[in-house]
Design an enzyme around this catalytic site. Structure first.
Site, short mmCIF file in Angstrom:
data_model
loop_
_atom_site.label_atom_id
_atom_site.label_comp_id
_atom_site.label_asym_id
_atom_site.label_seq_id
_atom_site.Cartn_x
_atom_site.Cartn_y
_atom_site.Cartn_z
N ARG A 1 0.72 -1.25 -0.02
CA ARG A 1 0.07 -0.10 0.12
C ARG A 1 0.70 1.40 0.07
NH1 ARG A 1 -5.34 1.29 1.60
NH2 ARG A 1 -5.53 3.74 1.53
N THR B 1 -16.75 -7.63 1.25
CA THR B 1 -17.20 -5.98 1.24
C THR B 1 -18.62 -6.20 0.82
OG1 THR B 1 -17.16 -4.50 -0.36
CG2 THR B 1 -15.92 -6.30 -1.01
N LYS C 1 -13.04 -10.06 -4.56
CA LYS C 1 -13.56 -10.43 -3.02
C LYS C 1 -14.76 -11.28 -2.96
CE LYS C 1 -12.46 -8.21 -0.13
NZ LYS C 1 -11.38 -8.12 0.68
N SER D 1 -16.82 -3.77 -9.99
CA SER D 1 -15.16 -3.74 -10.28
C SER D 1 -14.43 -5.03 -10.16
CB SER D 1 -14.84 -2.59 -9.47
OG SER D 1 -14.23 -3.34 -7.97
N TYR E 1 -11.88 -5.24 -8.40
CA TYR E 1 -11.52 -5.51 -6.86
C TYR E 1 -12.89 -6.39 -6.27
CZ TYR E 1 -12.16 -4.29 -2.00
OH TYR E 1 -12.52 -4.39 -0.89
N HIS E 2 -14.10 -5.78 -6.51
CA HIS E 2 -15.06 -6.44 -5.92
C HIS E 2 -15.22 -7.92 -6.35
CE1 HIS E 2 -16.05 -2.19 -5.11
NE2 HIS E 2 -16.51 -2.75 -3.75
#
Ligand SMILES: NC(=O)c1ccc[n+]([C@@H]2O[C@H](COP(=O)([O-])OP(=O)(O)OC[C@H]3O[C@@H](n4cnc5c(N)ncnc54)[C@H](O)[C@@H]3O)[C@@H](O)[C@H]2O)c1
Length: 396
Positions: A36, A159, A200, A194, A196-197
């Site tokens: 990060r 998430t 997840k 997305s 990213y999602h």
């Protein structure tokens, strides 16, 4: 004393979680590869204030409290590093100098992922990185626990974005479906907004596979965007504050709006601003993770909680922050900008989030007063704010 291993312990949530458990007498080990920090440096989206290294933070924490947080720096996509966290073999501690293996952890809190939807959609390389990093870390963890420590409770961060914005009520992870006279229980339908999602969702699927195939014990916390920076532990020394991003890539919406209000930038509402999401104060994230730790599932069970405390439209958030800022002398406009994301701008949204409340969480709500306090805290660092990173222009 139970041992809690925190993967991604240098991050926005990881470091406050480490202090939270440490302050309550747990043995705590944190692991991070500084992804990060490095990516923020590389993309020039600096954090609001300088952050000491993880080793320096652990030293400061020790000096201030007497508690030790053991630090390991390494990339968890390396399966051997992951496995060594459960055997103690070949572990290279950065701090303390005399660190000894604290035993296989009773609980692992898994935060070590690429957490930004806009970053995952910058280009095919960042999309590839997001998928490979997030899935490999999760898979390495699943196999390490299965092979070496099957009683360990995995608490993994999911998430709310996994569910998307369906036109039916969102349950806590599971839904009972009747079909042609028969019925069964399934993971609630997911529809990511997305890459990213999507990663997840795949993490959740991996963990559910591990539970039903090998009897793992997993809690999946479907969290909404987190806001805030101060926790009961960080207030003892400014250098213990968690990282705080306010840029379009890594900043979450409330944190971004607070900074925008301070520099007099119009609050950037995407599209119509009627997108509804669930939000949570960082202090409540810590309460929730701790409650999950105290309530492990049985072998073979995947417990899912929706980790939000209240819902708002983006327009409501902007109005609240505008009013709070105005009350303490910051005049701020709200600007509707072309939505860079592909998402529904008006939709039904009714998630159930009673599970964690039933475990005894006392929510911190977003109020004019709490926003004013955040503005006052962030205001102290106004000289560090780089207005160039407020809008970068990532599009879906
Ligand atoms: N912050 C939020 O609003 C929010 C909301 C919902 C879900 N989450 C989830 O919570 C988790 C933590 O989020 P965060 O906001 O603290 O993110 P973060 O980026 O601040 O923390 C993640 C940490 O993991 C580390 N990391 C990433 N890949 C790694 C690897 N391969 N090896 C070792 N370390 C690695 C990063 O360096 C970083 O310090 C993520 O899984 C995210 O998806 C966060």
């Amino acid at each position: 004393m139970s041992h809690v291993l925190i993967l991604g312990g240098d991050g926005y949530l990881g470091w406050p979680t480490a202090m939270h458990f440490s302050a309550r007498g747990y043995k705590v080990t944190v692991v991070d590869n500084y992804f990060r920090r490095h990516i923020c440096d590389k993309l020039d989206v600096g954090m609001l204030y300088p952050i000491p290294t993880l080793v320096e933070r652990a030293r400061i924490w020790h000096k201030q409290t007497g508690y030790e947080i053991q630090v390991i720096i390494g990339d968890l996509i390396d399966p051997e590093l992951m496995r060594s966290l459960f055997t103690g073999q070949n572990l290279n501690y950065q701090w303390p100098v005399n660190a000894k293996f604290a035993g296989s952890p009773e609980t692992v809190v898994h935060y070590a992922e690429q957490p930004s939807a806009p970053y995952s959609l910058m280009n095919y390389k960042t999309a590839n990185f997001t998928l490979s990093n997030n899935l490999l870390v999760t898979n390495n963890l699943m196999f390490a626990v299965k092979d070496l420590s099957p009683d360990t409770h995995i608490i993994k961060l999911g998430t709310m974005g996994e569910y998307g914005t369906p036109n039916i009520d969102i349950e806590e992870g599971w839904i009972d479906i009747k079909h042609k006279g028969r019925e069964d229980r399934f993971l609630f339908p997911r529809q990511a907004g997305s890459i990213y999602h999507t990663s997840k969702i795949m993490d959740t699927d991996l963990m559910w596979f591990g539970c039903r195939t090998w009897g793992l014990k997993v809690t999946d916390l479907m969290q909404g965007p987190v806001y805030g920076m101060e926790t009961s532990e960080s207030i003892i020394d400014d250098r213990l504050k968690t990282i705080f991003n306010y840029d379009e890539l890594f900043g979450t919406v409330i944190n971004r709006f607070i900074v925008q209000a301070i520099v007099g930038h119009p609050l950037t509402v995407y599209g119509k601003g009627e997108q509804i999401r669930g939000y949570i104060n960082i202090r409540d994230t810590l309460q929730c993770v701790h409650a999950a730790e105290k309530n492990p599932p049985k072998s073979g069970e995947l417990n899912i909680y929706n980790q939000i405390m209240e819902t708002f439209t983006v327009n409501q958030l902007a109005a609240l922050i505008q009013e709070a800022a105005h009350n303490i002398g910051h005049n701020v406009e709200i600007e509707k900008v072309k939505n860079p994301r592909i998402e529904k701008e008006e939709h039904y949204y009714n998630p159930n989030y009673q599970g964690l409340i039933n475990l005894g969480i006392t929510p911190h709500y977003l109020t004019i007063d709490s926003v004013q306090k955040m503005i006052e805290t962030v205001f102290k660092y106004r000289e560090y704010i780089d207005t160039n990173v407020i809008r970068i222009g990532i599009q879906w």
